[in-house]
Enzyme design. Structure first.
Site, PDB file in Angstrom:
ATOM      1  N   ASP A   1       0.825  -1.347   0.018  1.00  0.00           N
ATOM      2  CA  ASP A   1       0.184  -0.015  -0.112  1.00  0.00           C
ATOM      3  C   ASP A   1       0.843   1.200  -0.097  1.00  0.00           C
ATOM      4  OD1 ASP A   1       0.699  -0.481   2.558  1.00  0.00           O
ATOM      5  OD2 ASP A   1      -1.094  -0.810   3.368  1.00  0.00           O
TER       6      ASP A   1
ATOM      7  N   ASN B   1      -7.369  -2.756  14.135  1.00  0.00           N
ATOM      8  CA  ASN B   1      -8.713  -2.934  13.914  1.00  0.00           C
ATOM      9  C   ASN B   1      -8.894  -4.122  12.963  1.00  0.00           C
ATOM     10  OD1 ASN B   1      -7.895  -1.955  11.487  1.00  0.00           O
ATOM     11  ND2 ASN B   1      -9.288  -0.518  11.306  1.00  0.00           N
TER      12      ASN B   1
ATOM     13  N   HIS C   1      -7.037  -4.820  10.107  1.00  0.00           N
ATOM     14  CA  HIS C   1      -6.818  -4.490   8.864  1.00  0.00           C
ATOM     15  C   HIS C   1      -5.640  -5.225   8.252  1.00  0.00           C
ATOM     16  CE1 HIS C   1      -5.148  -0.485   9.439  1.00  0.00           C
ATOM     17  NE2 HIS C   1      -3.863  -1.163   9.196  1.00  0.00           N
TER      18      HIS C   1
ATOM     19  N   GLU D   1      -9.546  -1.882   5.252  1.00  0.00           N
ATOM     20  CA  GLU D   1     -10.346  -1.593   6.309  1.00  0.00           C
ATOM     21  C   GLU D   1     -11.534  -2.258   6.318  1.00  0.00           C
ATOM     22  OE1 GLU D   1      -8.643   0.197   8.302  1.00  0.00           O
ATOM     23  OE2 GLU D   1      -8.366   2.132   7.859  1.00  0.00           O
TER      24      GLU D   1
END
Ligand code: GLP
Length: 246
Positions: A67, A136, A138, A143
């Site tokens: 990313d 979280n 990811h 996400e």
């Protein structure tokens, strides 16, 4: 899945690097999927040591990073291109032309995402994909959502992620709001996947990812369907796994 609970960050990093080094030695022209964040830094240090002291050869290796932030140039010290150059590529004999990170500067980020998908499709499949884990759940910048995004895409970062990553910036306002990330498709097509996680802050996400329901609300949970997943974590990150008796 092979789960290895290591004593500490150091052991986790060395074990992870040993597996990547074995891949490179067995298949010198491997395609490696690489990750950023603080988790893989120790692994990259060990790979650099193996290059310097044991002749680990990166000359035929091709890399695809997960990313990149939208709007950050490669010279920006918070960009993931800068991170990779600084933490690994500049210190080993990888061919810079064979290292790929999404272009976060293109006027149209969606076009950049599509171009990266085409490139990954052309170069891949990835032989070994390294992943960190967001607090979280990811992976890359996939996400939590109501569906899994298969293709490389532009993502609006959640507040949790911007909060978690603000430690690298001078203020939260400087944390980009969008990123380009490889989708779940390319990650799951990788022949082998390594997930690494350390510290208490990852304990909840790790137990949910590996032992909870497979759901896009915890993107890493898709890895339960991967046929060749190795997880290296430290005792703190494994605490909820142990507590729940898995
Ligand atoms: C970022 C990256 C992820 C990484 C995650 C965890 O959001 N896009 O690829 O896994 O952070 O980062 P850290 O390792 O710093 O906890």
């Amino acid at each position: 899945m092979y789960l290895s609970i290591c004593r500490d960050y150091e052991e986790m990093s060395v074990r992870c690097a040993q597996l990547i080094a074995a891949q490179i030695r067995l298949e010198p022209a491997s395609v490696l999927g690489l990750a950023t964040g603080s988790t893989p830094v120790g692994c990259y240090k060990e790979l650099i040591r193996l290059y310097n002291e044991e002749g680990l050869d990166f000359s035929e290796i091709e890399t695809i990073n997960l990313d990149e932030y939208v709007g950050l140039s490669p010279e920006n010290d918070q960009s993931y291109r800068y991170f990779m150059n600084h933490n690994l590529f500049d210190h080993v004999n990888v061919d810079p032309q064979l290292t790929h990170v999404p272009d976060g500067l293109r006027d149209n980020p969606q076009e950049s995402a599509e171009a990266y998908e085409t490139q990954a499709e052309w170069i891949g499949p990835i032989d070994m994909q390294l992943l960190g884990l967001g607090p979280n759940g990811h992976i890359g910048f996939n996400e939590p959502d109501d569906h899994f995004s298969v293709a490389t895409h532009v993502v609006e970062l959640t507040e949790t992620t911007r909060e978690a990553n603000k430690r690298f910036f001078s203020s939260i306002d400087e944390v980009p709001t969008h990123a380009i990330t490889l989708g779940i498709g390319q990650i799951m097509k990788a022949r082998k996947v390594i997930l690494i996680a350390n510290g208490e802050a990852k304990a909840e996400a790790l137990v949910k990812a590996l032992f909870g329901p497979v759901t896009p609300e915890v993107p890493a949970s898709i890895l339960q369907l991967h046929p060749d997943l190795t997880v290296f974590c430290d005792e703190a990150a494994a605490s909820k796994i142990v507590e729940n008796g898995f």
